[in-house]
Motif scaffolding. Structure first.
Motif, mmCIF file in Angstrom:
data_model
loop_
_atom_site.group_PDB
_atom_site.id
_atom_site.type_symbol
_atom_site.label_atom_id
_atom_site.label_comp_id
_atom_site.label_asym_id
_atom_site.label_seq_id
_atom_site.Cartn_x
_atom_site.Cartn_y
_atom_site.Cartn_z
ATOM 1 N N VAL A 17 34.463 53.335 20.976
ATOM 2 C CA VAL A 17 35.882 53.712 21.004
ATOM 3 C C VAL A 17 36.723 52.441 21.012
ATOM 4 C CG1 VAL A 17 35.448 55.894 22.181
ATOM 5 C CG2 VAL A 17 35.932 53.839 23.529
ATOM 6 N N PRO A 18 38.021 52.533 20.650
ATOM 7 C CA PRO A 18 38.867 51.333 20.613
ATOM 8 C C PRO A 18 38.840 50.588 21.956
ATOM 9 C CG PRO A 18 40.020 53.199 19.635
ATOM 10 C CD PRO A 18 38.742 53.725 20.199
ATOM 11 N N ALA A 19 38.944 49.279 21.887
ATOM 12 C CA ALA A 19 38.825 48.441 23.082
ATOM 13 C C ALA A 19 39.886 48.766 24.129
ATOM 14 C CB ALA A 19 38.910 46.962 22.691
ATOM 15 N N GLY A 20 41.054 49.163 23.666
ATOM 16 C CA GLY A 20 42.144 49.408 24.615
ATOM 17 C C GLY A 20 42.086 50.770 25.281
ATOM 18 N N LEU A 21 41.177 51.626 24.870
ATOM 19 C CA LEU A 21 41.143 52.998 25.386
ATOM 20 C C LEU A 21 40.400 53.049 26.721
ATOM 21 C CD1 LEU A 21 41.805 56.032 24.762
ATOM 22 C CD2 LEU A 21 39.495 56.194 23.836
ATOM 23 N N LEU A 22 41.106 53.516 27.768
ATOM 24 C CA LEU A 22 40.496 53.641 29.089
ATOM 25 C C LEU A 22 39.461 54.766 29.077
ATOM 26 C CD1 LEU A 22 40.724 52.765 32.164
ATOM 27 C CD2 LEU A 22 42.196 54.778 32.414
ATOM 28 N N VAL A 23 38.258 54.446 29.578
ATOM 29 C CA VAL A 23 37.212 55.467 29.670
ATOM 30 C C VAL A 23 36.902 55.703 31.136
ATOM 31 C CG1 VAL A 23 34.850 56.103 29.057
ATOM 32 C CG2 VAL A 23 36.226 54.693 27.482
ATOM 33 N N ALA B 26 30.032 62.008 18.385
ATOM 34 C CA ALA B 26 29.911 60.735 17.659
ATOM 35 C C ALA B 26 31.221 60.280 17.043
ATOM 36 C CB ALA B 26 28.836 60.872 16.584
ATOM 37 N N ASN B 27 32.319 60.963 17.429
ATOM 38 C CA ASN B 27 33.629 60.669 16.824
ATOM 39 C C ASN B 27 33.582 60.816 15.303
ATOM 40 O OD1 ASN B 27 34.864 60.125 19.305
ATOM 41 N ND2 ASN B 27 34.097 58.019 19.278
ATOM 42 N N LYS B 28 32.827 61.767 14.851
ATOM 43 C CA LYS B 28 32.612 61.981 13.422
ATOM 44 C C LYS B 28 32.271 63.458 13.261
ATOM 45 C CE LYS B 28 29.596 60.311 9.713
ATOM 46 N NZ LYS B 28 28.434 59.475 9.373
ATOM 47 N N ARG C 145 19.487 55.080 20.707
ATOM 48 C CA ARG C 145 20.239 56.314 20.446
ATOM 49 C C ARG C 145 20.154 56.639 18.966
ATOM 50 N NH1 ARG C 145 25.051 52.601 20.981
ATOM 51 N NH2 ARG C 145 25.907 52.448 18.874
ATOM 52 N N LYS C 146 20.247 57.934 18.657
ATOM 53 C CA LYS C 146 20.137 58.373 17.260
ATOM 54 C C LYS C 146 21.352 59.211 16.895
ATOM 55 C CE LYS C 146 15.970 60.045 18.097
ATOM 56 N NZ LYS C 146 15.413 59.197 19.163
ATOM 57 N N LEU C 147 21.840 59.015 15.690
ATOM 58 C CA LEU C 147 22.944 59.840 15.180
ATOM 59 C C LEU C 147 22.322 61.061 14.526
ATOM 60 C CD1 LEU C 147 26.066 59.838 14.794
ATOM 61 C CD2 LEU C 147 25.643 58.834 12.542
ATOM 62 N N VAL C 148 22.745 62.247 14.944
ATOM 63 C CA VAL C 148 22.135 63.485 14.456
ATOM 64 C C VAL C 148 23.200 64.353 13.803
ATOM 65 C CG1 VAL C 148 20.846 65.549 15.116
ATOM 66 C CG2 VAL C 148 20.460 63.393 16.327
ATOM 67 N N HIS C 149 22.828 64.915 12.669
ATOM 68 C CA HIS C 149 23.735 65.830 11.986
ATOM 69 C C HIS C 149 23.707 67.180 12.705
ATOM 70 C CE1 HIS C 149 25.103 68.126 8.203
ATOM 71 N NE2 HIS C 149 26.149 67.537 8.760
ATOM 72 N N THR C 150 24.849 67.635 13.150
ATOM 73 C CA THR C 150 24.906 68.898 13.898
ATOM 74 C C THR C 150 25.941 69.809 13.231
ATOM 75 O OG1 THR C 150 26.505 67.804 15.346
ATOM 76 C CG2 THR C 150 24.245 67.932 16.136
ATOM 77 N N PRO C 151 25.581 70.357 12.075
ATOM 78 C CA PRO C 151 26.561 71.135 11.314
ATOM 79 C C PRO C 151 26.850 72.480 11.970
ATOM 80 C CG PRO C 151 24.436 71.247 10.233
ATOM 81 C CD PRO C 151 24.262 70.346 11.417
ATOM 82 N N GLU C 152 28.070 72.910 11.856
ATOM 83 C CA GLU C 152 28.483 74.253 12.287
ATOM 84 C C GLU C 152 28.161 74.570 13.743
ATOM 85 O OE1 GLU C 152 27.301 77.241 9.388
ATOM 86 O OE2 GLU C 152 27.719 75.753 7.818
ATOM 87 N N THR D 62 43.601 58.582 17.368
ATOM 88 C CA THR D 62 42.950 57.658 18.305
ATOM 89 C C THR D 62 41.487 57.413 17.938
ATOM 90 O OG1 THR D 62 44.356 58.641 20.019
ATOM 91 C CG2 THR D 62 42.585 57.186 20.770
ATOM 92 N N LEU D 63 40.780 58.497 17.567
ATOM 93 C CA LEU D 63 39.331 58.393 17.386
ATOM 94 C C LEU D 63 38.873 58.765 15.982
ATOM 95 C CD1 LEU D 63 38.347 59.953 20.838
ATOM 96 C CD2 LEU D 63 38.254 57.534 20.198
ATOM 97 N N GLY D 64 39.804 59.243 15.169
ATOM 98 C CA GLY D 64 39.452 59.543 13.780
ATOM 99 C C GLY D 64 38.582 60.764 13.606
ATOM 100 N N CYS D 65 38.605 61.692 14.538
ATOM 101 C CA CYS D 65 37.798 62.904 14.373
ATOM 102 C C CYS D 65 38.496 64.094 14.995
ATOM 103 C CB CYS D 65 36.423 62.707 15.003
ATOM 104 S SG CYS D 65 36.501 62.563 16.797
ATOM 105 N N LYS D 66 37.845 65.269 14.931
ATOM 106 C CA LYS D 66 38.377 66.464 15.572
ATOM 107 C C LYS D 66 37.950 66.489 17.039
ATOM 108 C CE LYS D 66 39.089 69.362 11.617
ATOM 109 N NZ LYS D 66 38.320 70.011 10.536
#
Lengths: 592, 592
Positions: B358-364, B380-382, B271-278, B345-349
């Motif tokens: 994601v945090p270990a305790g968070l149900l997915v 990406a939670n970012k 997997r790759k992290l991609v910048h997706t501005p705006e 919870t996730l540190g993002c918008k």
């Protein structure tokens, strides 16, 4: 468009006017419920007609609802016959309309109030003058649209301080209310008479012994006349006086009195101030001074809204607060002034209030009999003192004189002079000339023939449907249970097979059950596997007008027993004739 | 005992099934009322059937009430035919019972609440499970008393946030509600089937085109099945999917989905992290990354009561919150987590939430289609970053998998594979297996044949009576007005004399009016002094099934014109035959 599942329809046009008791929800009780004070309440619970859901709030079980619907239908037919049109108004009513009429603030604690999610105020309708006047102001333009008689049969609400007596004084109850809209007083009088006549028919058809009585206008307001329809019963909460010789009858609250002078001689003596220590009640004062109560003046300081005034009445008479309030034009709240107010106004305790030397601004009003007194005792506005030998109007001021007392049995009828009698009554209906109170307040106007705008002249007319049901039981019962008049009985006839094990008996019972259905008789078959005695007890308790008992003995002779609940009379009838005989009895009772 | 005034009684057994239009309160309007959005609301106001008393609160005028009563009677007959017993429960219900069932706290803002003068809490019943279960726990002891089918027809209350569409979504409305009490599931299934069948008959008899659809249990609770009866109309607030080839039909809220894999190839890429501005919306992300929506994973942080969890669904699918709530056992409140909670919870918008790290305790939890993806895009939670080429279960944890999406038209029917179609529906009835939810909570138990205590197994079954009336208009109208099916028409037939000045015409009209009454046809005589055109317009607007026009021309030939509202077809009929012909048409339509 979707193609639909084909649905096979089969014939079933009528409602169910027949039932097997084994399937009927009719929980009867042998014991009298502790909370039920009056016989109708006791019997309605014991016979499984109603169950309490909350204080003053009931569930109607199948048999109770059947009675209710029969009364409703009688009411509906009679309203329709007079040109009434049935509508259905809402239970929840917006506060705005009640503010327009001025009743929101004055209706008091009996009005159930609530707010919606947007914090808008509503009430649960105790009556519908506002709603219907609002409707009419939107729809009626011309005299050509009048008269209009509009009615509904619906739940009404009154937050009674102490709900009791079952359906007699509930918080949720069923009423028919009709409102008439006419061009003028003459039209109103016609509408009023129509309703008066219809009410006589309704209560007659329900098998009630009743009497229309002149009544007080009360809280609904309006200036015209009003009659209450009273079912006569010892448990009634209303006092009624009536004349045995003419047709005069009135609620004691309303009944006019003829003033009666007592024999006495005029005196020259000046009034005397007398020390009357340790006497409080009227009886004590009279005993201490050795005068009859007829020569004492009760002096009562009253407070009507913010206004204080002094009321004088003879010591042997009962002050009628409703007459007092009407005489002074109607206060929202009227009550005896508190000791504080008495002290402040007259400088004494309530027990020693009197009319002599009261402040110049204090209104003094007296019952008609007071000015007829020639020498009277009264309080001295001073602790432990009374005046004796006072002369009304000479020794003290009387500003206004009214009929303020409650009539007493034995007094002369105002119409014919015969001595009046007294009875207790349950109010099951009221007809009421409202006049233009609501049409003016809400602007329900029409254009008359000359194009001039005039307010509709209104009347309102109520029947307590659930209360009529209870009233019928008050009048029609014995130790064994209810005795329904046929037109409002839950079912006309119950068939009781003495044994459910004897094939012949069961067969005859089933056949009669079918035959009666075919004849349109409302019939129950008590097919329960119970002893005959239990079935008889239940049948008597619920009060079906007719019972057919089928036992092997009489059936051997081709006969069954037909018993009338009302008289307890039984007769043996040929099994092939009993259905028609039952039918004939029902038809005769229902012909009107 | 008082001697009563003699009251002369005269014959009047029937209600009024005839009327002169000049006396009828039937205010018709030519203009469409501004506030009425849907055609049934517009036509009910224009045809003078209802008037608004407050938002979502209506008065039924005479013609509207007649339709309502006819629907009520059809419902009553069909309930009785299935062994239902009619009772009447209170509108005001004590809070205690709702607290016992646990619904007082969870019912929310739609429950009208009020207090009495003693500060005790009540609500206005939106439904009566508590009241009836309370009744049954007091009255039922033995299995011999079961089954019981008890129903009522009564006002119900729901404090809608935005009442609208006239009777469709009112705050005070009329419902039939039946409750069944059985010994076991097998008994419940029988009662359920009885009601299902009765409902098909009811809506058929009312002339409605409807479809029973599988539905979600919703707020009433209970674990068993439920069907909604949907009247099909474009204005319907409910989406319905149905199979044109088999009998499958379901509310879109409920309709099960078969997961569909998209064609794709497995990849070895990390997997790759991609910048997706705006980029904010799913469309923008997909466009920016040049991937189809089917390969994007929507990641939504939800809050159910106090619990937070992450929900994954394919980018082209619609999350079905009802399925989501059912999957997790039912929350009182379920909603998207607020930005604050997402941040915490996730540190993002919210726009950049994703399942990776994601945090270990968070149900997915994920929709069934998510694990089928071979390479997916997700947040990406970012801020301004997405992952591409992620592999579910490999790159991130999925704890539970459910069917969480809303079905789409064209998908394969789960029963037969044919492509599903979609329609709009108005819910006019619902049948519901409650099970033991309420009987356990309130202790409505019976002793079985072995003397063991068991909870009653319950069902509940509702018909929206006032809503059925509105639904009929949605389905049966044209530009001129309403077209009532005969069984629920306010009157069967209207007689229109073209002139009120022609003595022969008037006489013929009066005679026909009498003849039709005698035949039991519900008939109006338009005796108003209006032009024929006005009368025709009103008759079409209100929608009487049959109109007889009497004019001097045809009358000269001994004929009148009979017109059917539905088809617009007219025929000339001999004046002496028209009454019987009308009667025959009515009888045919009412035979079932």
């Amino acid at each position: 468009m979707i193609s639909f599942t084909k649905i096979k329809l089969y014939g079933n046009k009528k409602g169910m006017d027949f039932m097997r008791v084994s399937q009927l929800l009719n929980p009867t009780l042998r014991e009298v419920p502790a909370e039920a004070e009056i016989v109708s309440h006791q019997l309605m619970v014991r016979a499984g007609l109603i169950r309490k859901s909350a204080a003053g709030v009931y569930t109607y079980l199948p048999l109770g609802l059947r009675v209710l619907k029969k009364i409703e239908n009688i009411v509906r037919q009679e309203m329709d016959a007079k040109g009434g049109q049935e509508i259905l108004m809402p239970v929840i009513q917006p506060a705005e309309l009640w503010k327009e009429s001025g009743r929101w603030d004055i209706y008091g604690a009996e009005l159930f109030r609530l707010k919606d999610r947007h914090n808008r105020e509503f009430c649960l309708g105790p009556t519908h003058e506002e709603i219907i006047t609002d409707l009419i102001r939107g729809e009626v333009r011309s005299y050509k649209q009048l008269p209009l008689l509009l009615y509904q049969i619906q739940n009404k609400y009154r937050d009674e301080r102490r709900p009791r007596f079952g359906l007699m004084r509930g918080r949720e109850f069923i009423m028919k209310d009709l409102y008439s809209f006419d061009q003028d007083e003459a039209g109103l009088n016609k509408s009023y008479q129509k309703m008066y006549d219809a009410y006589c028919r309704i209560f007659s058809r329900c098998g009630l012994r009743f009497r229309p009585v002149e009544a007080d206008a009360g809280a609904i307001g309006g200036t015209g006349g009003t009659h209450e329809f009273m079912v006569l019963a010892d448990s009634g909460e209303n006092g009624v006086v009536y004349c045995p010789d003419c047709n005069y009858a009135a609620n004691v609250e309303k009944a006019e009195c003829r003033p009666q002078a007592i024999e006495d001689v005029e005196i020259d003596d000046q009034r005397k101030l007398v020390h009357t220590p340790e006497v409080g009640t009227i009886d004590e004062v009279c005993k201490f001074l050795a005068v009859p109560k007829t020569r004492l003046i009760k002096s009562l300081l009253y407070q009507g809204d913010d206004r204080v005034f002094l009321v004088l009445i003879r010591g042997d008479r009962e002050l009628n607060e409703i007459k007092l309030n009407n005489a002074l034009g109607g206060f929202v709240s009227l009550q005896l002034a508190s000791p504080d107010v008495v002290e402040k106004t007259l400088g004494c305790k309530p027990g020693f209030v009197g009319p002599i030397d009261v402040p110049a601004g204090l209104l003094v009003i007296a019952d008609e009999e007071v000015p007829l007194l020639k020498r009277a005792v009264c309080g001295a506005n001073k602790a432990d003192y009374h005046f004796v030998d006072t002369v009304p109007s000479q020794d003290f001021r009387i500003d206004q004189v009214f009929d303020l007392r409650t009539v007493e049995p034995g007094e002369a009828c105002l119409k014919c002079g015969a001595p009046l009698k007294e009875a207790r009554g349950i109010e099951v209906g009221q007809v009421f000339k409202l006049g233009t109170k609501y049409s003016k307040a809400l602007g329900a106007v029409y254009l008359d023939e000359n194009g001039e705008e005039r307010p509709c002249v209104m009347g309102c007319y109520g029947v307590g449907v659930s209360r009529s049901m209870a009233s019928s039981i008050e009048q029609n019962h014995d130790d064994a249970g209810i005795i329904w008049p046929i037109p409002i009985a839950p079912y006309h006839c119950i068939i009781v097979p003495v044994s459910t094990k004897d094939a012949q008996v069961v067969e005859a019972a089933e056949k009669l059950y079918q035959d009666l259905q075919r004849l349109g008789v409302e019939v129950l078959l008590d097919d329960r596997d119970e002893r005959a005695g239990v079935k008889f007890k239940d049948a008597d308790l619920v009060g079906y007008p007719l019972r057919v008992t089928i036992g092997s003995k009489t059936l051997g002779n081709g006969q069954v027993e037909l018993r009338e609940r009302k008289t307890g009379e039984t007769q043996l009838v040929l099994v092939e004739e009993v259905a028609q005989q039952v039918k004939n009895i029902i038809d005769k009772a229902n012909s009107f």
